[in-house]
Design an enzyme around this catalytic site. Structure first.
Site, PDB file in Angstrom:
ATOM      1  N   GLY A 135       0.832  -1.201   0.000  1.00 56.54           N
ATOM      2  CA  GLY A 135       0.000   0.000   0.000  1.00 56.54           C
ATOM      3  C   GLY A 135       0.862   1.244   0.000  1.00 56.54           C
ATOM      4  O   GLY A 135       2.038   1.216   0.367  1.00 56.54           O
ATOM      5  N   VAL A 142       4.490   0.861   1.755  1.00 54.47           N
ATOM      6  CA  VAL A 142       4.699  -0.353   2.542  1.00 54.47           C
ATOM      7  C   VAL A 142       4.845  -1.529   1.582  1.00 54.47           C
ATOM      8  O   VAL A 142       4.029  -1.721   0.676  1.00 54.47           O
ATOM      9  CB  VAL A 142       3.517  -0.609   3.512  1.00 54.47           C
ATOM     10  N   TYR A 207       4.089  -8.786   9.564  1.00 51.22           N
ATOM     11  CA  TYR A 207       3.209  -8.851   8.400  1.00 51.22           C
ATOM     12  C   TYR A 207       1.911  -9.541   8.797  1.00 51.22           C
ATOM     13  O   TYR A 207       1.922 -10.662   9.320  1.00 51.22           O
ATOM     14  CB  TYR A 207       3.878  -9.614   7.257  1.00 51.22           C
ATOM     15  N   VAL A 208       0.790  -8.843   8.593  1.00 53.93           N
ATOM     16  CA  VAL A 208      -0.530  -9.388   8.920  1.00 53.93           C
ATOM     17  C   VAL A 208      -1.138  -9.932   7.632  1.00 53.93           C
ATOM     18  O   VAL A 208      -1.452  -9.170   6.709  1.00 53.93           O
ATOM     19  CB  VAL A 208      -1.434  -8.305   9.531  1.00 53.93           C
ATOM     20  N   ASP A 250      -4.985   8.742  13.792  1.00 56.93           N
ATOM     21  CA  ASP A 250      -5.266   8.461  12.370  1.00 56.93           C
ATOM     22  C   ASP A 250      -5.997   7.128  12.243  1.00 56.93           C
ATOM     23  O   ASP A 250      -5.723   6.348  11.336  1.00 56.93           O
ATOM     24  CB  ASP A 250      -3.966   8.446  11.567  1.00 56.93           C
ATOM     25  N   ALA A 254      -8.875   1.606   6.971  1.00 59.58           N
ATOM     26  CA  ALA A 254      -7.686   1.079   6.299  1.00 59.58           C
ATOM     27  C   ALA A 254      -6.561   0.772   7.265  1.00 59.58           C
ATOM     28  O   ALA A 254      -5.647   0.002   6.937  1.00 59.58           O
ATOM     29  CB  ALA A 254      -7.205   2.077   5.235  1.00 59.58           C
TER      30      ALA A 254
END
Length: 740
Positions: A135, A142, A207-208, A250, A254
Site C-alpha cells: 500500500g 509499505v 506482516y498481517v 489516524d 484502512a
C-alpha cells in the site's frame, strides 16, 4: 500556438518548453540540440530550464527513456541504492530454500506502474527482499518482503520521497516507528527494526496476512455484531496505547487489519502523539489525519484539545462506516469534508441503514459528539458498552434527547446560526431550503414557526419510557418486594414494560439514579437530597432496630466497640444510618468488626454480636429473628434529642402490640425512624411521575403494601419534589388546610 514577436519573453519560453515536454510525454523524445537550434533567441533560457529538469530527474530516479535504452541487467533504486534484477542474481543472495518471486517484468508493465522514487521489484534491500507493494500513503509506501537472516515474512515501510524527504517527514517517520515500538499488544502491529539503508529510512514490522476493514466494506456493510466486535477489540488496544501516553490520531478502516484468524491489528502510527509532549511536528496547528475520520478538534487544528476523546471519535467514525458502508461525513473535497466534521452534527447511523439496533446507534452517536466531554470517558468505556451490546446486556450510554437534536438542527440554518452566534460554514441542502423559505416570509412567520415547534418538542420529551426500571434492594427485602409491586402496577396500567432491579440498598439506588441506569428508585431520607434526584412520594416509615445478643451485657451503643455487628452491604441505607448512630456515641465503623451480611441471615446464623436493622415497624421477618430468643432490642437513649439534631429522623416507640412475645417492656423501647421514598431523576418526564402517583395511592395498593395515604404523604415538608409530584399533592394539601 506559435509565439509571435509581441508575445512576452516568459510566455515564449513557456510555450517552447511545453512543446518539448509534450513530445517527450508522447514517447517521441526530440534531439535536444536540434530543439535549441529552432529557438536561438531563447537558447540560453531553455538550456537553464532543461539542465534544472535533468537535475531533478536525477534526484528522482532514472528516466523511463534511460531504462528503455539500457540492457535489462540492473534496475536501480533512486539515488544510488542498487538492486539485483535477474532471478539468478537474486537467488544467489537468498538463503537456501527461499525462492524469489518470478522476475518476468516487462518495460510496458514498468511504465504503467512505476513510481520513480521507489525500487523495481523484486529486489534486495539490506537484510530484506522486497517482493510487492502492500500500500501507499501520502508519506510512505509499505512493501511485503522477507527478512533474509531470520527467514520470516515482514512488512517494510519506507519514506516515499526517499533521500529527498524533508526533515519534517523524517522526524514524523521515526516518531511513528518509536510510537509503535513502545506498544507490545496482540492487537497492535509489532515493529521489529528501524534504520537507514543507503539514504533510505525504513522500519520493518509484523506482516498481517489478511485484509483491512476498508476492503471488507467495499461490497456490503458488515454485520452489526461483527462490526461491534472489531471496534471493541480495537478500542481495547487503543486504551493500551492511551495508558502509555500515546494517541493514534489516524484511526480509519484502512488502518485496522483483520488477519486470517479474524483478529484485529492496528497499524500506521504516523500521526501518533505522546500526551503531554510537543514534538514540533504538529505545533503549527495544521489539520493532520484522514478528514472523514478526524475529530472536530483535530480537523480544526486545535492541538491542545486532542486527547483520548480524539481517538474515541475516530473509533465511532470507523464503526459508523463499517455498519453503514459510508463515513459519517464525506464532502466533494477535503476542505468541504473538514468543514462538515467541524460544523455539522453527525447523522444517526439508523438514517443510513434502517436495521441498526438502537443500542448500537446510541453507542456510535455518543462517540461522534462534537464536544469531547460528551463522548465516552475512555476507550475502555466504549469497549465495555460494545461488549454489553454484543452479549445483549443493557448499555450504559444514553441517546441525546429529541429536543437537543432538534435544537442542533435549527442551529445549522445560517440565518438562525447568525442570530445565535453559531457560524454555519457548510449548511446542508435541507438547511438552505428552509432558509430560503424563512427569508421569503417575514420575521413574524419565523417566530410563529419556532413557537409552533416547541410544543411538539415538549410532547416528544414527555413520553413514557418504553421500559421503566425500578431499583429496589436485596432479594427478599421490603424494598425489593415493593419495587416488584410498583413494576407490576406500571405494566398493568400502561403500555410500557417495567421490572425491579436488585441492588445493595438506598445509597446504591441513589447512584444508579444519578447515572441514569434506572427510572425510579426506593431511597431513605439521607439520599433524597442528592443532586439530580427528585422525590415522587414518601411511602412509609422505617424504624431503626438495634439487635444485640441476649446473653451479652450490652447497654449502650458504645458497648459495641470491638463487637461483630451486621450492617449489610457497603452501599446500603442501613450502613449510612449506622454511621450516624455510632458517630453520636463516639464510635466509627473502624471501632467495630463489620459483618457485611444481610440481617435476614441472623435467623439461620446467629453468630454476630449485634445488628442494625432498618425496616417497617413490626415487620414479620424481624419478628421471626426476635422469636428465636438469640437477640433482644436495644433502646436508643435520648431518641427525641437525636431526632432534633438529625432532621432526617423522628422519634418512635416500639410497643408490645407491634412486637408480641419479644419481651417489650410496658413503657416500650425508644428508637428513631426514617422515611422510605420513591424517587426519580430530576429530568424524568412528568407523565411518568403522574402515571405512577395516580395508581400508587389507590386504596387497594396502599393497603396491600402498607403505604402512607396520599393525605399523609402530602404533609412531607421537604423541597426536593419533582414538579409533577408537587402539583399532584397540592390538591391534597389544599383540602386538608380547608378542613382545618
Amino acid at each position: 500556438m506559435a509565439p509571435s514577436e509581441d508575445t512576452p519573453l516568459e510566455l515564449q519560453i513557456d510555450l517552447a518548453l511545453a512543446q518539448y515536454l509534450q513530445k517527450c510525454d508522447s514517447g517521441d523524445v526530440p534531439d535536444r540540440d536540434a530543439f535549441l537550434s529552432q529557438h536561438p533567441e531563447l537558447r540560453e533560457h531553455l538550456q537553464e530550464l532543461l539542465a534544472a529538469a535533468d537535475w531533478i530527474e536525477q534526484l528522482a530516479g532514472p528516466r523511463l527513456a534511460d531504462i528503455a535504452s539500457q540492457p535489462a541487467v540492473e534496475e536501480t533504486l533512486p539515488h544510488g541504492l542498487h538492486f539485483a534484477s535477474h532471478a539468478q542474481q537474486l537467488q544467489e543472495t537468498l538463503p537456501q530454500g527461499i525462492a524469489p518471486r518470478s522476475l518476468d517484468f516487462s518495460l510496458a508493465e514498468h511504465s504503467a506502474a512505476a513510481d520513480l522514487s521507489q525500487p523495481a521489484l523484486p529486489c534486495r534491500f539490506g537484510d530484506y527482499v522486497l517482493e510487492r507493494v502492500l500500500g501507499r500513503g501520502g508519506m510512505g509506501v509499505v512493501y511485503f518482503g522477507r527478512q533474509v537472516q531470520l527467514d520470516r515474512p515482514v512488512a517494510i515501510k519506507m519514506i516515499r520521497s526517499g533521500v529527498l524527504a524533508s526533515q519534517e517527514e523524517v522526524l514524523r517517520f521515526y516518531a511513528e516507528a518509536r510510537s509503535a515500538a513502545q506498544l507490545d499488544h496482540p492487537n497492535i502491529v509489532t515493529v521489529y527494526q528501524c534504520g537507514e539503508c543507503e539514504g533510505h529510512r525504513y522500519f520493518s514490522m509484523d506482516y498481517v496476512d489478511g485484509t483491512d476493514l476498508s476492503r471488507m466494506v467495499q461490497a456490503v456493510p458488515l454485520d452489526c455484531k461483527q462490526a461491534a466486535r472489531y471496534v471493541r477489540d480495537t478500542a481495547r488496544a487503543i486504551q493500551y496505547a492511551h495508558d502509555r501516553g500515546i494517541l493514534h490520531r489516524d484511526l480509519k478502516p484502512a488502518n485496522v487489519l483483520i488477519d486470517q484468524n479474524d483478529q484485529v491489528h492496528i497499524t500506521d502510527f504516523g500521526l501518533a502523539k505522546t500526551v503531554g509532549t510537543d514534538t514540533g511536528l504538529t505545533a503549527s496547528g495544521a489539520a493532520l489525519g484522514t478528514p472523514s475520520y478526524m475529530s472536530p478538534e483535530q480537523a480544526a487544528g486545535r492541538l491542545a484539545e486532542q486527547h483520548q476523546a480524539t481517538d474515541i471519535y475516530s473509533l465511532g467514525a470507523v464503526l459508523f462506516t463499517i455498519v453503514t458502508g459510508q463515513p459519517p461525513f464525506k464532502g466533494t473535497g477535503i476542505v468541504q469534508t473538514i468543514m462538515q466534521v467541524i460544523h455539522r452534527p453527525a447523522p444517526l447511523a439508523g438514517t443510513v441503514r434502517g436495521d441498526i439496533p438502537d443500542d448500537l446507534e446510541t453507542i456510535i452517536d455518543v462517540c461522534l459528539q462534537k464536544a469531547p466531554e460528551r463522548r465516552y470517558a475512555s476507550a475502555t468505556a466504549l469497549a465495555d458498552d460494545l461488549n454489553r451490546y454484543i452479549h445483549g446486556s443493557p448499555i450504559q450510554a444514553r441517546p441525546a434527547s429529541s429536543f437537543r437534536r432538534a435544537w442542533y438542527w435549527l442551529l445549522g440554518i445560517p440565518v438562525i446560526g447568525a442570530v445565535l452566534d453559531n457560524r454555519v460554514i457548510e449548511p446542508t441542502d435541507a438547511h438552505r431550503w428552509v432558509q430560503r423559505g424563512l427569508i421569503s416570509v417575514a420575521l413574524l412567520c419565523l417566530l410563529m414557526w419556532i413557537v409552533a415547534l416547541l410544543p411538539s418538542a415538549n410532547w416528544v420529551a414527555n413520553r413514557l419510557p418504553p421500559t421503566v426500571r425500578v431499583a429496589g434492594g436485596v432479594a427478599g427485602g421490603n424494598y425489593a418486594e415493593l419495587a416488584e409491586a410498583i413494576s407490576a402496577m406500571i405494566v398493568s396500567t400502561t403500555q410500557s414494560q417495567a421490572h425491579g432491579i436488585s441492588s445493595n440498598g438506598s445509597s446504591d439506588n441513589a447512584e444508579r439514579l444519578q447515572r441514569g441506569e434506572v427510572e425510579l428508585a426506593l431511597l431513605q431520607s439521607d439520599a433524597v437530597s442528592r443532586s439530580e434526584i427528585a422525590v415522587v412520594a414518601p411511602l412509609y416509615y422505617e424504624a431503626v432496630h438495634i439487635l444485640v445478643k441476649a446473653n451479652l451485657r450490652i447497654a449502650t451503643l458504645s458497648d459495641l466497640k470491638q463487637r461483630r455487628v451486621v450492617l449489610g452491604a457497603e452501599k446500603s441505607g442501613i450502613r449510612t444510618v449506622a454511621q450516624i448512630l455510632f458517630q453520636r456515641d463516639g464510635l466509627s465503623l473502624d471501632d467495630i468488626e463489620v459483618d457485611n451480611r444481610e440481617w435476614h441471615t441472623l435467623l439461620s446464623d446467629p453468630s454476630a454480636d449485634a445488628a442494625v436493622v432498618v425496616t417497617k415497624k413490626g415487620a414479620a421477618d424481624l419478628l421471626a429473628v426476635l422469636a428465636t430468643g438469640h437477640y433482644r432490642l436495644l433502646p436508643i437513649v435520648d431518641s427525641l434529642q437525636f431526632a432534633l439534631d438529625e432532621p432526617i429522623f423522628h422519634p418512635l416507640l416500639l410497643d408490645a402490640k407491634s412486637y408480641p412475645n419479644c419481651d417489650i417492656p410496658p413503657e416500650g423501647i425508644a428508637t428513631i425512624a426514617t422515611t422510605a421514598f420513591l424517587a426519580c431523576h430530576i429530568d424524568a418526564p412528568p407523565i411518568l411521575v403522574e402515571t405512577v402517583l395516580k395508581n400508587l395511592f389507590l386504596p387497594e395498593f396502599v393497603q396491600q403494601n402498607g403505604l402512607l395515604t396520599a393525605e399523609w404523604a402530602s404533609r412531607w415538608p421537604g423541597s426536593s419534589w419533582h414538579p409533577a409530584a408537587r402539583k399532584f399533592f397540592q390538591a391534597y394539601h389544599g383540602s386538608s388546610i380547608e378542613a382545618r
